[in-house]
Design a protein around this motif. Structure first.
Motif, mmCIF file in Angstrom:
data_model
loop_
_atom_site.group_PDB
_atom_site.id
_atom_site.type_symbol
_atom_site.label_atom_id
_atom_site.label_comp_id
_atom_site.label_asym_id
_atom_site.label_seq_id
_atom_site.Cartn_x
_atom_site.Cartn_y
_atom_site.Cartn_z
ATOM 1 N N GLU A 170 0.819 -1.212 0.000
ATOM 2 C CA GLU A 170 0.000 0.000 0.000
ATOM 3 C C GLU A 170 0.856 1.267 0.000
ATOM 4 O OE1 GLU A 170 -3.305 0.223 2.656
ATOM 5 O OE2 GLU A 170 -3.491 -1.957 2.768
ATOM 6 N N LYS A 171 2.151 1.093 0.284
ATOM 7 C CA LYS A 171 3.104 2.198 0.330
ATOM 8 C C LYS A 171 2.680 3.279 1.331
ATOM 9 C CE LYS A 171 5.008 1.631 -4.305
ATOM 10 N NZ LYS A 171 5.667 0.439 -3.942
ATOM 11 N N ARG A 172 2.244 2.804 2.503
ATOM 12 C CA ARG A 172 1.853 3.732 3.568
ATOM 13 C C ARG A 172 1.879 2.997 4.904
ATOM 14 N NH1 ARG A 172 -3.472 3.573 5.496
ATOM 15 N NH2 ARG A 172 -4.761 1.998 4.506
ATOM 16 N N VAL A 173 1.776 3.772 5.970
ATOM 17 C CA VAL A 173 1.698 3.206 7.312
ATOM 18 C C VAL A 173 0.269 2.745 7.557
ATOM 19 C CG1 VAL A 173 1.859 3.764 9.779
ATOM 20 C CG2 VAL A 173 3.586 4.620 8.188
ATOM 21 N N VAL A 174 0.108 1.530 8.091
ATOM 22 C CA VAL A 174 -1.218 0.993 8.387
ATOM 23 C C VAL A 174 -1.277 0.591 9.855
ATOM 24 C CG1 VAL A 174 -1.666 0.173 6.047
ATOM 25 C CG2 VAL A 174 -0.581 -1.352 7.693
ATOM 26 N N TYR A 175 -2.490 0.636 10.390
ATOM 27 C CA TYR A 175 -2.743 0.187 11.759
ATOM 28 C C TYR A 175 -3.478 -1.132 11.700
ATOM 29 C CZ TYR A 175 -1.518 4.892 13.242
ATOM 30 O OH TYR A 175 -0.842 6.056 13.486
ATOM 31 N N GLN A 176 -3.152 -2.024 12.624
ATOM 32 C CA GLN A 176 -3.808 -3.322 12.680
ATOM 33 C C GLN A 176 -3.852 -3.781 14.132
ATOM 34 O OE1 GLN A 176 -0.986 -5.268 10.098
ATOM 35 N NE2 GLN A 176 -0.005 -6.313 11.817
ATOM 36 N N PRO A 177 -4.727 -4.734 14.459
ATOM 37 C CA PRO A 177 -4.749 -5.247 15.830
ATOM 38 C C PRO A 177 -3.391 -5.832 16.205
ATOM 39 C CG PRO A 177 -6.685 -5.968 14.628
ATOM 40 C CD PRO A 177 -5.763 -5.308 13.633
ATOM 41 N N VAL A 178 -3.061 -5.768 17.467
ATOM 42 C CA VAL A 178 -1.774 -6.276 17.946
ATOM 43 C C VAL A 178 -1.652 -7.763 17.627
ATOM 44 C CG1 VAL A 178 -0.390 -6.704 20.010
ATOM 45 C CG2 VAL A 178 -1.612 -4.563 19.756
ATOM 46 N N THR A 179 -0.477 -8.160 17.118
ATOM 47 C CA THR A 179 -0.250 -9.557 16.740
ATOM 48 C C THR A 179 0.915 -10.153 17.521
ATOM 49 O OG1 THR A 179 1.181 -8.839 14.930
ATOM 50 C CG2 THR A 179 -1.136 -9.247 14.397
ATOM 51 N N ILE A 180 1.071 -9.777 18.758
ATOM 52 C CA ILE A 180 2.179 -10.285 19.558
ATOM 53 C C ILE A 180 1.901 -11.739 19.934
ATOM 54 C CG2 ILE A 180 3.402 -10.057 21.759
ATOM 55 C CD1 ILE A 180 2.879 -7.057 21.586
ATOM 56 N N GLU A 181 2.852 -12.599 19.636
ATOM 57 C CA GLU A 181 2.735 -14.016 19.964
ATOM 58 C C GLU A 181 3.207 -14.220 21.405
ATOM 59 O OE1 GLU A 181 1.594 -16.485 17.973
ATOM 60 O OE2 GLU A 181 1.111 -14.975 16.448
ATOM 61 N N PRO A 182 2.500 -15.075 22.164
ATOM 62 C CA PRO A 182 2.993 -15.376 23.517
ATOM 63 C C PRO A 182 4.374 -16.008 23.425
ATOM 64 C CG PRO A 182 0.823 -16.348 23.134
ATOM 65 C CD PRO A 182 1.279 -15.771 21.836
ATOM 66 N N ARG A 183 5.252 -15.700 24.375
ATOM 67 C CA ARG A 183 6.598 -16.278 24.332
ATOM 68 C C ARG A 183 7.015 -16.722 25.723
ATOM 69 N NH1 ARG A 183 10.724 -12.150 25.477
ATOM 70 N NH2 ARG A 183 9.639 -10.219 25.925
ATOM 71 N N GLU A 184 8.010 -17.567 25.750
ATOM 72 C CA GLU A 184 8.531 -18.081 27.010
ATOM 73 C C GLU A 184 9.318 -16.979 27.705
ATOM 74 O OE1 GLU A 184 8.911 -20.012 30.054
ATOM 75 O OE2 GLU A 184 8.200 -21.335 28.465
ATOM 76 N N ILE A 185 8.944 -16.659 28.928
ATOM 77 C CA ILE A 185 9.657 -15.578 29.621
ATOM 78 C C ILE A 185 10.438 -16.095 30.828
ATOM 79 C CG2 ILE A 185 8.107 -13.733 28.868
ATOM 80 C CD1 ILE A 185 6.736 -13.900 31.605
ATOM 81 N N THR A 186 10.457 -17.415 31.018
ATOM 82 C CA THR A 186 11.281 -17.981 32.087
ATOM 83 C C THR A 186 12.725 -17.980 31.612
ATOM 84 O OG1 THR A 186 9.439 -19.441 32.636
ATOM 85 C CG2 THR A 186 11.584 -19.990 33.589
ATOM 86 N N PRO A 187 13.673 -17.508 32.436
ATOM 87 C CA PRO A 187 15.079 -17.494 31.993
ATOM 88 C C PRO A 187 15.562 -18.887 31.601
ATOM 89 C CG PRO A 187 14.809 -16.250 34.024
ATOM 90 C CD PRO A 187 13.499 -16.922 33.762
#
Length: 200
Positions: A170-187
């Motif tokens: 589209e050659k522009r900035v677009v907004y979309q719902p957040v698509t953050i995938e859950p990730r392992e946060i235990t060290p």
């Protein structure tokens, strides 16, 4: 002989009488709390009264007390907190004003009292949604123009609501719902069964 802090406290009590909701001392500084209806008059008097002379606003920030005291706090949710300095008297005071309405927090602007409040009030508006009535240019200062919500509120989701990205098609900035995938946060050192040669 009275200390500087005792003198300041006496001067504040003499200048404002019962107009202060509270005056407290902690870690060598005084904090005064005023009602939103008294806020602008108190601010002007703090600046102009010869016994106080707070010529300079050092800082102004918003605060959300929603989860303060692990939920034990009962009272207005949003406040503006100002740190004032008197150069001529060499003392400081913290001024707190609570917005009376949690759904639409509004307090008067003090830009006409201390012009350094301008960008601080814009920041508190942007991050907490506190409206400073009478501000000459109240608009977002840190988040994007299309940003939804106020990110420093305690109920704002950690991942936000939307994300923006450049779309090459589209050659522009677009907004979309957040698509953050859950990730392992235990060290990793805790996740590894044989870390350091030990078997668990």
């Amino acid at each position: 002989m009275a200390s500087k802090l005792e003198t300041l406290k006496a001067n504040l009590e003499a200048a404002f009488g019962g107009r202060l909701s509270s005056i407290t001392e902690s870690v060598g500084e005084l904090t005064i709390v005023v009602k939103a209806s008294e806020y602008l008059d108190v601010a002007k008097q703090l600046r102009d009264d010869a016994s106080l002379k707070f010529e300079q606003l050092i800082d102004l920030c918003g605060v959300d007390y929603q989860t303060y005291g692990d939920g034990a706090y009962e009272g207005p949710r949003f406040a503006a907190v100002l740190h004032l300095l008197s150069v001529s008297k060499n003392w400081r005071v913290r001024l707190r004003v609570f917005a009376p309405d949690d759904d639409l927090p509004i307090v008067p602007s003090v830009v006409d009292v201390w012009n350094s409040a301008n960008w601080y009030e814009r920041e508190a508006f942007d991050l907490y949604g506190i409206v400073f009535e009478g501000h000459p240019d109240l608009r977002r200062i840190l988040t994007d123009y299309g940003f939804i919500g106020h990110p420093f509120r305690k109920d704002f989701p950690i991942s936000g609501h939307v994300e923006m990205r450049y779309d090459p098609e589209e050659k522009r900035v677009v907004y979309q719902p957040v698509t953050i995938e859950p990730r392992e946060i235990t060290p990793r050192v805790i996740r590894e069964d044989h870390y350091g040669g030990l078997k668990h």
